[in-house]
Write a protein that holds these residues in place. Structure first.
Motif, PDB file in Angstrom:
ATOM      1  N   GLY A  62       0.817  -1.214   0.000  1.00 36.58           N
ATOM      2  CA  GLY A  62       0.000   0.000   0.000  1.00 36.58           C
ATOM      3  C   GLY A  62       0.842   1.251   0.000  1.00 36.58           C
ATOM      4  O   GLY A  62       2.076   1.211   0.040  1.00 36.58           O
ATOM      5  N   ARG A  63       0.148   2.386  -0.054  1.00 34.85           N
ATOM      6  CA  ARG A  63       0.831   3.666   0.112  1.00 34.85           C
ATOM      7  C   ARG A  63       1.340   3.767   1.543  1.00 34.85           C
ATOM      8  O   ARG A  63       0.617   3.449   2.500  1.00 34.85           O
ATOM      9  N   ILE A  64       2.569   4.196   1.717  1.00 35.55           N
ATOM     10  CA  ILE A  64       3.126   4.305   3.065  1.00 35.55           C
ATOM     11  C   ILE A  64       2.778   5.682   3.612  1.00 35.55           C
ATOM     12  O   ILE A  64       3.456   6.680   3.359  1.00 35.55           O
ATOM     13  N   SER A  65       1.664   5.706   4.347  1.00 36.73           N
ATOM     14  CA  SER A  65       1.139   6.928   4.948  1.00 36.73           C
ATOM     15  C   SER A  65       0.348   6.529   6.195  1.00 36.73           C
ATOM     16  O   SER A  65      -0.061   5.369   6.328  1.00 36.73           O
ATOM     17  N   PRO A  66       0.137   7.449   7.133  1.00 34.05           N
ATOM     18  CA  PRO A  66      -0.398   7.082   8.450  1.00 34.05           C
ATOM     19  C   PRO A  66      -1.701   6.297   8.448  1.00 34.05           C
ATOM     20  O   PRO A  66      -1.888   5.407   9.287  1.00 34.05           O
ATOM     21  N   GLU A  67      -2.625   6.626   7.525  1.00 40.22           N
ATOM     22  CA  GLU A  67      -3.923   5.948   7.556  1.00 40.22           C
ATOM     23  C   GLU A  67      -3.836   4.464   7.206  1.00 40.22           C
ATOM     24  O   GLU A  67      -4.783   3.706   7.416  1.00 40.22           O
ATOM     25  N   LYS A  68      -2.682   4.026   6.689  1.00 34.14           N
ATOM     26  CA  LYS A  68      -2.511   2.621   6.311  1.00 34.14           C
ATOM     27  C   LYS A  68      -1.994   1.754   7.461  1.00 34.14           C
ATOM     28  O   LYS A  68      -1.987   0.527   7.359  1.00 34.14           O
ATOM     29  N   GLY A  69      -1.521   2.381   8.553  1.00 32.32           N
ATOM     30  CA  GLY A  69      -1.178   1.635   9.764  1.00 32.32           C
ATOM     31  C   GLY A  69      -0.037   0.641   9.629  1.00 32.32           C
ATOM     32  O   GLY A  69      -0.028  -0.395  10.302  1.00 32.32           O
ATOM     33  N   LEU A  70       0.943   0.958   8.806  1.00 33.38           N
ATOM     34  CA  LEU A  70       2.060   0.030   8.576  1.00 33.38           C
ATOM     35  C   LEU A  70       2.774  -0.354   9.871  1.00 33.38           C
ATOM     36  O   LEU A  70       3.258  -1.482  10.012  1.00 33.38           O
ATOM     37  N   GLU A  71       2.849   0.562  10.844  1.00 32.67           N
ATOM     38  CA  GLU A  71       3.600   0.274  12.072  1.00 32.67           C
ATOM     39  C   GLU A  71       3.061  -0.949  12.800  1.00 32.67           C
ATOM     40  O   GLU A  71       3.825  -1.674  13.462  1.00 32.67           O
ATOM     41  N   ASP A  72       1.756  -1.231  12.688  1.00 34.91           N
ATOM     42  CA  ASP A  72       1.200  -2.428  13.335  1.00 34.91           C
ATOM     43  C   ASP A  72       1.743  -3.700  12.698  1.00 34.91           C
ATOM     44  O   ASP A  72       2.046  -4.678  13.393  1.00 34.91           O
ATOM     45  N   ALA A  73       1.866  -3.693  11.369  1.00 33.91           N
ATOM     46  CA  ALA A  73       2.413  -4.863  10.682  1.00 33.91           C
ATOM     47  C   ALA A  73       3.882  -5.056  11.041  1.00 33.91           C
ATOM     48  O   ALA A  73       4.354  -6.195  11.228  1.00 33.91           O
ATOM     49  N   VAL A  74       4.618  -3.950  11.156  1.00 30.90           N
ATOM     50  CA  VAL A  74       6.038  -4.030  11.527  1.00 30.90           C
ATOM     51  C   VAL A  74       6.179  -4.572  12.946  1.00 30.90           C
ATOM     52  O   VAL A  74       7.037  -5.423  13.221  1.00 30.90           O
TER      53      VAL A  74
END
Length: 357
Positions: free
Chosen positions: A195-207
């Motif tokens: 996905g787009r790496i931006s806050p609404e995508k919540g990447l930090e949870d996956a990390v």
């Protein structure tokens, strides 16, 4: 194919050229709808910002300044139209050639095309690519839905509900060219996030989930918010992550299909989730927060797991249960519900209803 093929004008997202990745899932949606309709002998012309590329499809390229991305704006922010706006230029072109077409399809998540709808003689179909974000856009979408019933299309019912409109609409889903996605029955011990790496995508949870499980996480997508990305790297310095970047479909599926599962950790109401059906097409189960469109895609316990929103522990538990998912079920769901043929059926019916009034 209908007795009389449609002549259609597709008006692209104005936030960046097609092929840049900044348009998110709407870029893939526009491409696949174009292919699905062209396969049925309908004539499609695509209008998009200068510098756009769309596989082998020809494009009318329009110069101008890109439109600000809607998800970065406040809910009550006034309507924005930059000087020499590419959005305005695209729709001025559409106005000048409208009589050559049976219908115009708007892919811009923006106020202007909805506002212009009554002033065009050729009917306009609106493909809404996101959930409710701004009050001004909500209001004009509801006005169009009430005045022109059935001309607004959403990916999912969950997405449509965020606008709280009473007018009728089409629920269209999405689709893929299945032959471009290869099934992989035996994955490697790694996970994917796209996905787009931006806050609404919540990447930090996956990390964080990757760090807790010790399983490598491959990250695919355009870095839209550099500060957000750097903050993740600083917050999880020891997480087993591998940033791959933004890849075209062929290179993406080559890597994605070898992953044990796809994590979807969105913090907003995701309209659909093209990344989910791309994973399913490769036989990759999807672990998604039970929020927005992905909750209408993932068959819990059959093609992936739905997790309570914002629960990293839920992600970790679902990762531990990935082996319970039959990867063949994932591919079968994609073929039955999200092929180009299935998408073409839905979109063709929608546009014929609009053309025929």
């Amino acid at each position: 194919m209908t007795e009389k093929p449609l002549k259609l004008l597709f008006m692209s997202t104005p936030v960046a050229p097609l092929g840049s990745g900044f348009g998110g899932g709407v870029e893939l949606t526009l491409l696949n709808i174009t292919k699905a309709l062209q396969d049925r002998s309908h004539e499609v012309e695509v209008v998009a910002p200068l510098g756009s590329e769309l596989d082998s499809i020809s494009i009318v390229e329009i110069p101008g300044e890109w439109q600000p991305i809607a998800q970065n704006q406040g809910r009550n922010l006034p309507i924005i139209l930059p000087e020499n706006s590419v959005l305005a230029n695209i729709w001025e072109y559409g106005r000048s050639v409208q009589h050559q077409y049976d219908a115009i399809v708007n892919f811009a998540y923006d106020w202007l095309p909805f506002y212009l709808t009554p002033f065009f003689q050729t009917p306009i179909a609106h493909w809404v690519s996101m959930g409710s974000l701004t009050s001004a856009l909500d209001r004009v979408i509801c006005e169009v839905m009430n005045r022109y019933p059935g001309t607004v299309g959403f990916y999912t019912h969950t997405q449509a509900a965020t606008f709280n409109c009473e007018g009728s609409y089409a629920c269209l889903g999405s689709g893929l060219q299945m032959s471009r996605y290869q099934f992989c029955p035996q994955p490697e011990d790694k996970l994917a996030w796209m996905g787009r790496i931006s806050p609404e995508k919540g990447l930090e949870d996956a990390v964080e989930a990757a760090q807790k499980t010790g399983i490598s996480l491959e990250i695919f997508g355009k870095i839209q918010d550099e500060n957000y990305w750097q903050n993740i790297l600083e917050s999880y310095p020891d997480a087993p992550i591998n940033y791959i970047g933004f890849l075209d479909t062929d290179r993406l599926q080559e890597r994605l299909r070898h992953c044990r599962g796809l994590l979807m950790t969105h913090r907003w109401v995701e309209a659909f989730g093209n990344v989910a059906i791309e994973a399913l097409a490769c036989g990759v189960p999807v672990i998604a927060y039970r929020r927005g469109g992905p909750a209408e895609i993932v068959c819990n316990g059959e093609t992936g797991w739905l997790v309570e929103p914002d629960s990293v522990e839920g992600l970790v538990e679902a990762i531990a249960n990935l082996d319970q998912i039959d990867r063949e079920n994932c591919r079968q769901q994609a073929e039955m519900e999200y092929s180009l043929e299935a998408l073409g059926d839905r979109v063709e019916w929608w546009l014929l209803q609009i053309r025929d009034g």
